[in-house]
Design a protein around this motif. Sequence first.
Motif, PDB file in Angstrom:
ATOM      1  N   VAL A   1       0.847  -1.196   0.000  1.00 45.63           N
ATOM      2  CA  VAL A   1       0.000   0.000   0.000  1.00 45.63           C
ATOM      3  C   VAL A   1       0.884   1.248   0.000  1.00 45.63           C
ATOM      4  O   VAL A   1       2.069   1.188   0.363  1.00 45.63           O
ATOM      5  CB  VAL A   1      -0.949   0.046   1.225  1.00 45.63           C
ATOM      6  CG1 VAL A   1      -1.864  -1.166   1.243  1.00 45.63           C
ATOM      7  CG2 VAL A   1      -0.164   0.143   2.528  1.00 45.63           C
ATOM      8  N   ASP A   2       0.286   2.381  -0.405  1.00 39.58           N
ATOM      9  CA  ASP A   2       1.037   3.639  -0.433  1.00 39.58           C
ATOM     10  C   ASP A   2       0.899   4.364   0.898  1.00 39.58           C
ATOM     11  O   ASP A   2       0.362   3.826   1.864  1.00 39.58           O
ATOM     12  CB  ASP A   2       0.594   4.507  -1.613  1.00 39.58           C
ATOM     13  CG  ASP A   2      -0.855   4.956  -1.485  1.00 39.58           C
ATOM     14  OD1 ASP A   2      -1.437   4.863  -0.385  1.00 39.58           O
ATOM     15  OD2 ASP A   2      -1.421   5.398  -2.496  1.00 39.58           O
TER      16      ASP A   2
ATOM     17  N   ARG B   1      -3.460   2.947   0.502  1.00 43.74           N
ATOM     18  CA  ARG B   1      -4.225   2.460  -0.643  1.00 43.74           C
ATOM     19  C   ARG B   1      -3.447   1.422  -1.443  1.00 43.74           C
ATOM     20  O   ARG B   1      -2.323   1.679  -1.877  1.00 43.74           O
ATOM     21  CB  ARG B   1      -4.575   3.609  -1.581  1.00 43.74           C
ATOM     22  CG  ARG B   1      -5.125   4.832  -0.887  1.00 43.74           C
ATOM     23  CD  ARG B   1      -5.495   5.888  -1.905  1.00 43.74           C
ATOM     24  NE  ARG B   1      -6.768   5.596  -2.529  1.00 43.74           N
ATOM     25  CZ  ARG B   1      -7.080   5.854  -3.802  1.00 43.74           C
ATOM     26  NH1 ARG B   1      -6.194   6.390  -4.588  1.00 43.74           N
ATOM     27  NH2 ARG B   1      -8.273   5.573  -4.270  1.00 43.74           N
ATOM     28  N   PRO B   2      -4.032   0.235  -1.668  1.00 46.56           N
ATOM     29  CA  PRO B   2      -3.415  -0.747  -2.551  1.00 46.56           C
ATOM     30  C   PRO B   2      -3.287  -0.189  -3.960  1.00 46.56           C
ATOM     31  O   PRO B   2      -4.164   0.533  -4.426  1.00 46.56           O
ATOM     32  CB  PRO B   2      -4.404  -1.915  -2.529  1.00 46.56           C
ATOM     33  CG  PRO B   2      -5.183  -1.751  -1.268  1.00 46.56           C
ATOM     34  CD  PRO B   2      -5.267  -0.267  -1.045  1.00 46.56           C
ATOM     35  N   ARG B   3      -2.209  -0.468  -4.620  1.00 34.97           N
ATOM     36  CA  ARG B   3      -1.968   0.008  -5.979  1.00 34.97           C
ATOM     37  C   ARG B   3      -2.038  -1.118  -6.993  1.00 34.97           C
ATOM     38  O   ARG B   3      -2.066  -0.876  -8.194  1.00 34.97           O
ATOM     39  CB  ARG B   3      -0.587   0.672  -6.063  1.00 34.97           C
ATOM     40  CG  ARG B   3      -0.508   1.999  -5.353  1.00 34.97           C
ATOM     41  CD  ARG B   3      -1.351   3.022  -6.053  1.00 34.97           C
ATOM     42  NE  ARG B   3      -1.372   4.299  -5.377  1.00 34.97           N
ATOM     43  CZ  ARG B   3      -2.303   5.226  -5.621  1.00 34.97           C
ATOM     44  NH1 ARG B   3      -3.275   4.985  -6.494  1.00 34.97           N
ATOM     45  NH2 ARG B   3      -2.289   6.361  -4.994  1.00 34.97           N
ATOM     46  N   GLU B   4      -2.011  -2.346  -6.517  1.00 33.02           N
ATOM     47  CA  GLU B   4      -1.926  -3.481  -7.428  1.00 33.02           C
ATOM     48  C   GLU B   4      -3.044  -4.466  -7.160  1.00 33.02           C
ATOM     49  O   GLU B   4      -3.579  -4.527  -6.039  1.00 33.02           O
ATOM     50  CB  GLU B   4      -0.589  -4.207  -7.231  1.00 33.02           C
ATOM     51  CG  GLU B   4       0.625  -3.382  -7.552  1.00 33.02           C
ATOM     52  CD  GLU B   4       0.901  -3.323  -9.042  1.00 33.02           C
ATOM     53  OE1 GLU B   4       0.203  -4.022  -9.814  1.00 33.02           O
ATOM     54  OE2 GLU B   4       1.820  -2.582  -9.440  1.00 33.02           O
TER      55      GLU B   4
ATOM     56  N   ASP C   1       5.980   4.268   1.745  1.00 25.42           N
ATOM     57  CA  ASP C   1       5.601   5.684   1.787  1.00 25.42           C
ATOM     58  C   ASP C   1       6.807   6.588   1.687  1.00 25.42           C
ATOM     59  O   ASP C   1       6.734   7.773   1.988  1.00 25.42           O
ATOM     60  CB  ASP C   1       4.808   5.992   3.059  1.00 25.42           C
ATOM     61  CG  ASP C   1       5.625   5.727   4.316  1.00 25.42           C
ATOM     62  OD1 ASP C   1       6.804   5.322   4.195  1.00 25.42           O
ATOM     63  OD2 ASP C   1       5.086   5.913   5.417  1.00 25.42           O
TER      64      ASP C   1
ATOM     65  N   ALA D   1      -7.569  -4.080  -7.946  1.00 29.50           N
ATOM     66  CA  ALA D   1      -7.055  -3.112  -6.973  1.00 29.50           C
ATOM     67  C   ALA D   1      -8.181  -2.238  -6.432  1.00 29.50           C
ATOM     68  O   ALA D   1      -8.194  -1.873  -5.258  1.00 29.50           O
ATOM     69  CB  ALA D   1      -5.974  -2.239  -7.618  1.00 29.50           C
ATOM     70  N   ARG D   2      -9.165  -1.915  -7.264  1.00 25.87           N
ATOM     71  CA  ARG D   2     -10.224  -1.035  -6.771  1.00 25.87           C
ATOM     72  C   ARG D   2     -11.063  -1.721  -5.717  1.00 25.87           C
ATOM     73  O   ARG D   2     -11.673  -1.063  -4.885  1.00 25.87           O
ATOM     74  CB  ARG D   2     -11.085  -0.525  -7.933  1.00 25.87           C
ATOM     75  CG  ARG D   2     -11.918  -1.547  -8.633  1.00 25.87           C
ATOM     76  CD  ARG D   2     -12.804  -0.841  -9.690  1.00 25.87           C
ATOM     77  NE  ARG D   2     -13.690  -1.770 -10.356  1.00 25.87           N
ATOM     78  CZ  ARG D   2     -13.722  -1.990 -11.670  1.00 25.87           C
ATOM     79  NH1 ARG D   2     -12.880  -1.347 -12.448  1.00 25.87           N
ATOM     80  NH2 ARG D   2     -14.557  -2.845 -12.185  1.00 25.87           N
TER      81      ARG D   2
ATOM     82  N   ARG E   1      -8.799  -1.801  -2.492  1.00 26.77           N
ATOM     83  CA  ARG E   1      -8.699  -0.405  -2.058  1.00 26.77           C
ATOM     84  C   ARG E   1      -9.931  -0.044  -1.227  1.00 26.77           C
ATOM     85  O   ARG E   1      -9.817   0.505  -0.125  1.00 26.77           O
ATOM     86  CB  ARG E   1      -8.623   0.478  -3.296  1.00 26.77           C
ATOM     87  CG  ARG E   1      -7.905   1.765  -3.119  1.00 26.77           C
ATOM     88  CD  ARG E   1      -7.788   2.463  -4.454  1.00 26.77           C
ATOM     89  NE  ARG E   1      -6.809   1.838  -5.328  1.00 26.77           N
ATOM     90  CZ  ARG E   1      -6.882   1.796  -6.648  1.00 26.77           C
ATOM     91  NH1 ARG E   1      -7.921   2.328  -7.271  1.00 26.77           N
ATOM     92  NH2 ARG E   1      -5.936   1.223  -7.337  1.00 26.77           N
TER      93      ARG E   1
END
Lengths: 231, 231
Positions: B86-87, B91-94, B131, B214-215, B218
């Motif tokens: 996650v960022d 939030r997951p990006r993948e 991060d 990812a959505r 997320r």
Amino acid sequence: VRSAPEVAAARPPPQSLSELRARAADLSSRPLRELQELFGSLGQDPMRHRKGKTGQLIERALGATAGWRSRPDFPSLGVELKTIPVDAQGRPRESTFVTHFALADAEQAIWHDSAVRAKLAHVLWIPIVYDGSEPHVGRPWFWIPTPQQAAVLEADFDELVGLIAIGKAECVDARVGRWLQLRPKAASSRVRTWGYDADGAPTRLPPRGFYLRARFTRALLQDPTTLLDAG
Amino acid sequence: VRSAPEVAAARPPPQSLSELRARAADLSSRPLRELQELFGSLGQDPMRHRKGKTGQLIERALGATAGWRSRPDFPSLGVELKTIPVDAQGRPRESTFVTHFALADAEQAIWHDSAVRAKLAHVLWIPIVYDGSEPHVGRPWFWIPTPQQAAVLEADFDELVGLIAIGKAECVDARVGRWLQLRPKAASSRVRTWGYDADGAPTRLPPRGFYLRARFTRALLQDPTTLLDAG
DNA sequence: TAGGATCCAGCTTTGGATCCTT
DNA sequence: AAGGATCCAAAGCTGGATCCTA
């Protein structure tokens, strides 16, 4: 095939919702070129790079009270006209302008009395289909927000206006708001004074406007039953 | 600050859900570098370009039965472990890999008996936070799909598997499915024979796997209460 | 090859800038 | 200035490709 509309210039305002409905239905699937021949010259190119010209053409074709302050477009009917470009799949690609917003009025602004609520209370959407063939009118659609939809719009409005009212106008960019957003409006180099900051210096920010996000109008025109009352 | 975990190699499997919960809580906010020192060398660089190495490190730290066929990771507890990058905003990006799928089995595949359902029935999510500072473990989170969530996953599964079962495997690309998708898995140049087409020629397609979009993850990690049972 | 996943080019989305008419 | 909107560069998303270990 239908005959062309009988009028050769801007029409008088429709007297009733059913008359407006009939006029809108009559525009459905007509090429823009045809409307342009009938309702006047707003430049010679019915394709892109027209900016607001297409909207003004549709206003004339439906007899909207064009160019007036204090909307809606059909005052006696309480209906706002929105011309919206869509692609071959009927999907909006752009956000939709709703109305100007004077930053100085943020402290007094109330959703119930706002121009945003008034304009979105009853909308006649006229899709313009750009699919590679001749640009033409899509299927007109009347929209009245459901209570759930109105609640989301109100929440967005309150958040945006609230941030400005408490002096955080700099925090408001186009990312704020689920369906409504606040964005620069008019050539952004033009700046207006609208208040004073904590140091007494005049606050200068470009004018802004409320817009509906493309993802909202997309869901609205493509799949009105799902996603909206929920998400 | 807590002391380091007492074990210096891969741990034995946890005996109970509460033991797993305690181990997971103990990893929370620890830098990957620290876990790497404790649980072994899976390369020297705890940053990106690690692909599956981070997941394997977390497996060892929690005592999962790594590398075994026939999952879940904690067989006696019925819990599947998922390490998810996650960022800074969490939030997951993948997308998240779920399991392989043998195209040849599509005709017999049933949601209720599927590996997808089994793996997603109870998931321990371990976020890894990238991060800009040192990569570290986020807040572990146990997830059991709500009935509504499970219904969407089942519908996606049925659609994907159904298309293959009726011979439309070519129509299935990563766009199909709301939350579950089917994508190439393993070096895509490698192709397997798994059936015969209408002309009797062998059907050759690269191996595939089920993934969670990812959505979806997320929304799941950021806002578990909204969006999901509705959308 | 199954399990652990991430990489990345290309497409989509969008935030901010801009244009025309009344 | 307010109304009618679209333009476009850059960020964000994601479908398909790929990498490592057991």
